[in-house]
Design an enzyme around this catalytic site. Structure first.
Site, PDB file in Angstrom:
ATOM      1  N   HIS A 140     -49.796 -28.441 -92.002  1.00 55.71           N
ATOM      2  CA  HIS A 140     -51.028 -29.232 -92.156  1.00 55.71           C
ATOM      3  C   HIS A 140     -52.237 -28.562 -91.510  1.00 55.71           C
ATOM      4  O   HIS A 140     -53.377 -28.940 -91.794  1.00 55.71           O
ATOM      5  CB  HIS A 140     -50.834 -30.658 -91.610  1.00 55.71           C
ATOM      6  CG  HIS A 140     -50.830 -30.777 -90.117  1.00 55.71           C
ATOM      7  ND1 HIS A 140     -49.677 -30.940 -89.373  1.00 55.71           N
ATOM      8  CD2 HIS A 140     -51.840 -30.768 -89.206  1.00 55.71           C
ATOM      9  CE1 HIS A 140     -49.979 -31.041 -88.093  1.00 55.71           C
ATOM     10  NE2 HIS A 140     -51.293 -30.923 -87.960  1.00 55.71           N
ATOM     11  N   ASP A 200     -43.323 -29.491 -92.480  1.00 58.42           N
ATOM     12  CA  ASP A 200     -44.631 -29.240 -91.884  1.00 58.42           C
ATOM     13  C   ASP A 200     -44.653 -27.948 -91.079  1.00 58.42           C
ATOM     14  O   ASP A 200     -45.268 -27.865 -90.019  1.00 58.42           O
ATOM     15  CB  ASP A 200     -45.067 -30.421 -91.014  1.00 58.42           C
ATOM     16  CG  ASP A 200     -46.574 -30.408 -90.724  1.00 58.42           C
ATOM     17  OD1 ASP A 200     -47.290 -29.647 -91.392  1.00 58.42           O
ATOM     18  OD2 ASP A 200     -47.008 -31.155 -89.833  1.00 58.42           O
ATOM     19  N   SER A 238     -51.938 -28.916 -82.728  1.00 55.41           N
ATOM     20  CA  SER A 238     -50.962 -28.768 -83.809  1.00 55.41           C
ATOM     21  C   SER A 238     -50.605 -27.303 -84.040  1.00 55.41           C
ATOM     22  O   SER A 238     -51.475 -26.446 -84.180  1.00 55.41           O
ATOM     23  CB  SER A 238     -51.519 -29.361 -85.106  1.00 55.41           C
ATOM     24  OG  SER A 238     -51.591 -30.752 -85.029  1.00 55.41           O
TER      25      SER A 238
END
Length: 396
Positions: free
Chosen positions: A133, A164, A240
Site C-alpha cells: 500500500h 500487502d 508503513s
C-alpha cells in the site's frame, strides 16, 4: 434463478474461493502450494539472510541504542508519487464550498498525491522490502538512503495485494547494508521490539514496545489481514513498510497499520509470512495462486429451509466474479457445489483448501446441484488477480 440468487447474496457473508477472501476481504496464507507456479518454489535463503536462531545479547542501558545505530543505515524513506483522477466543475461560478450556481460539466483532472513510507534493504544489491500500500498506484518511487544527498529512483520488482508486501529495487552504487530476517514464530508475546520509520515525515523515528499478541485479524478497506503481530511500539502513518526488530536487530515484522481507536496498538506482518511471499515476488513478480472466482456461503445447512435450497450438503454460490474461471464455465449464483473431483465438499473452508492445492492452469471437475438437477462442470483455474476482489452489494 434470480430470486434465490438475490436473497442468498443479501444474506451471506462471502467466501471468495481462490481469492483467499473471507467476508469479502483477504486472507493471509500461512501455506502456499509449492507447485502453485508450476515449478519448484523459490526459497527465502536465495534472496535474504535469515537468522538460524535469535542472537543472544547482554541487556543493558545501551542495548536499544546500539541496535538502532547498527541497523539504521539499512532503513530507507520511500516517497511515492501517485496520480489520482478527480472531477472538477467547469463552471466559472463554481464554488468549492457551495457547488455551482449555474451548472457546468465535471471535467476529469489528474491530481498528484505524495505518499511517504518506510522500507529496508534485505539484500545488498539494492533490494528493499516494504508494504504494497506504500507504493500502490505510484508513477514514481523515490528512495532516500542514508549517506546520499539525492534520492534514488526505484523500480518495482514484485507486489502482492493480499499480504500487502512489495519488493522494490534501486541501482545501488555499492553493496548496501541489509537487515537479517528473524523468526516471528519463535518470538514470544511480551518480547521487546523496536520500530524504525518515518511517521508523519519525521525521519528516523525510533519507538519501543513489546509484542502484545500474535495472529491478530484486522480489516482496512478491502484488505483483511488475519495473521498480524500486535505491538505496543508506536506506529503511525509513514511507519508503513519499516522493520519491527528484536533486541538482536533481527526483523520479526513489517510495520503495517495502527489502530485509530486506541493508543499503543500497532500491527506488523510477521516474517513467517515474508518467508513465503518474498521469494515468489523476487522470482515471479507476484504470488501464484489458483483462482476459481466464486463467493460462497459458509453455512449451507441453516439456509436450506430458509431459501428452499436443493440440498443441505455442499456450499452455495453467492456470487460469480465476471470473467473468472467460474463464469467462463457457466456457474451461477444460487447453485450448490457438492463435490470437487469426486470428493464431497461440506464446508467453505474445505472447498478453499481443495482449490489451494491445485496449480494455476489445472482443471477441476465440480459437481453442482441446481434445484435438484445434478450435473458436472470442468473449470480451468486461473491466476488470482493481484488486487481487491469484493462481492457487490445486492440490488434491491
Amino acid at each position: 434463478m434470480p430470486t434465490i440468487s438475490r436473497t442468498i447474496a443479501a444474506a451471506v457473508v462471502g467466501f471468495a474461493v481462490g481469492a483467499g477472501a473471507v467476508g469479502g476481504g483477504f486472507y493471509t496464507y500461512d501455506h502456499l502450494n509449492p507447485s502453485a507456479a508450476g515449478q519448484t518454489a523459490p526459497n527465502i535463503h536465495q534472496y535474504a539472510t535469515v537468522a538460524s536462531a535469535p542472537a543472544t545479547l547482554p541487556l543493558g542501558p545501551d542495548t536499544i541504542s546500539n541496535v538502532v545505530q547498527r541497523v539504521s543505515p539499512a532503513v530507507v524513506k520511500i516517497v511515492a508519487t501517485v496520480p489520482q483522477q478527480v472531477n472538477i466543475n467547469s463552471s466559472p461560478f463554481f464554488n468549492p464550498f457551495f457547488g455551482s450556481l449555474f451548472g457546468g460539466n465535471l471535467l476529469p483532472q489528474t491530481q498528484i498525491q505524495t505518499d511517504i513510507g518506510t522500507g529496508f534493504f534485505f539484500n545488498p544489491a539494492g533490494y528493499i522490502l516494504t508494504n504494497d500500500h506504500v507504493i500502490q498506484g505510484a508513477s514514481k518511487i523515490q528512495v532516500y538512503v542514508k549517506g546520499y544527498s539525492q534520492p534514488f529512483t526505484a523500480t518495482v520488482v514484485g507486489t502482492d495485494y493480499q499480504t500487502d508486501l512489495a519488493v522494490i529495487k534501486i541501482n545501488a552504487p555499492k553493496p548496501m547494508p541489509s537487515l537479517v530476517l528473524g523468526n516471528s514464530n519463535t518470538t514470544p508475546v511480551g518480547a521487546w521490539v523496536i520500530a524504525i520509520g518515518n511517521p508523519y515525515d519525521l525521519n528516523d523515528t525510533v519507538t519501543v514496545g513489546v509484542i502484545s499478541a500474535k495472529g491478530r485479524p484486522l480489516t482496512i478497506g478491502s484488505r483483511n489481514y488475519t495473521n498480524l503481530l500486535q505491538t505496543s511500539a508506536a506506529i503511525n502513518p509513514g511507519n508503513s513498510g519499516g522493520p519491527l526488530l528484536n533486541l538482536a536487530g533481527q526483523v520479526v515484522g513489517i510495520n503495517t497499520a495502527v489502530s485509530t481507536q486506541g493508543q499503543g496498538i500497532g500491527f506488523a506482518i510477521p516474517t513467517s509470512t515474508v518467508d513465503q511471499i518474498l521469494p515468489q515476488l523476487m522470482k515471479y513478480g507476484h504470488v501464484s495462486r489458483p483462482w476459481l472466482g466464486v463467493f460462497i456461503t459458509t453455512d449451507n445447512a441453516s439456509m436450506k429451509s430458509q431459501y428452499n435450497l436443493p440440498t443441505a450438503s455442499g456450499v452455495v454460490i453467492a456470487y460469480v466474479e465476471p470473467n473468472s474461471p467460474a463464469a467462463q464455465a457457466g456457474l451461477s449464483a444460487g447453485e450448490v457445489i457438492t463435490a470437487v473431483n469426486g470428493q464431497t465438499v461440506s464446508s467453505a473452508n474445505q472447498l478453499q483448501t481443495m482449490v489451494e492445492r491445485q496449480s494455476v492452469g489445472s482443471q477441476i471437475t465440480l459437481t453442482v446441484n441446481d434445484q435438484g438437477h445434478i450435473f458436472t462442470k470442468t473449470v480451468t483455474l486461473a491466476q488470482e488477480p493481484n488486487g481487491p476482489i469484493t462481492m457487490p452489494s445486492p440490488s434491491p
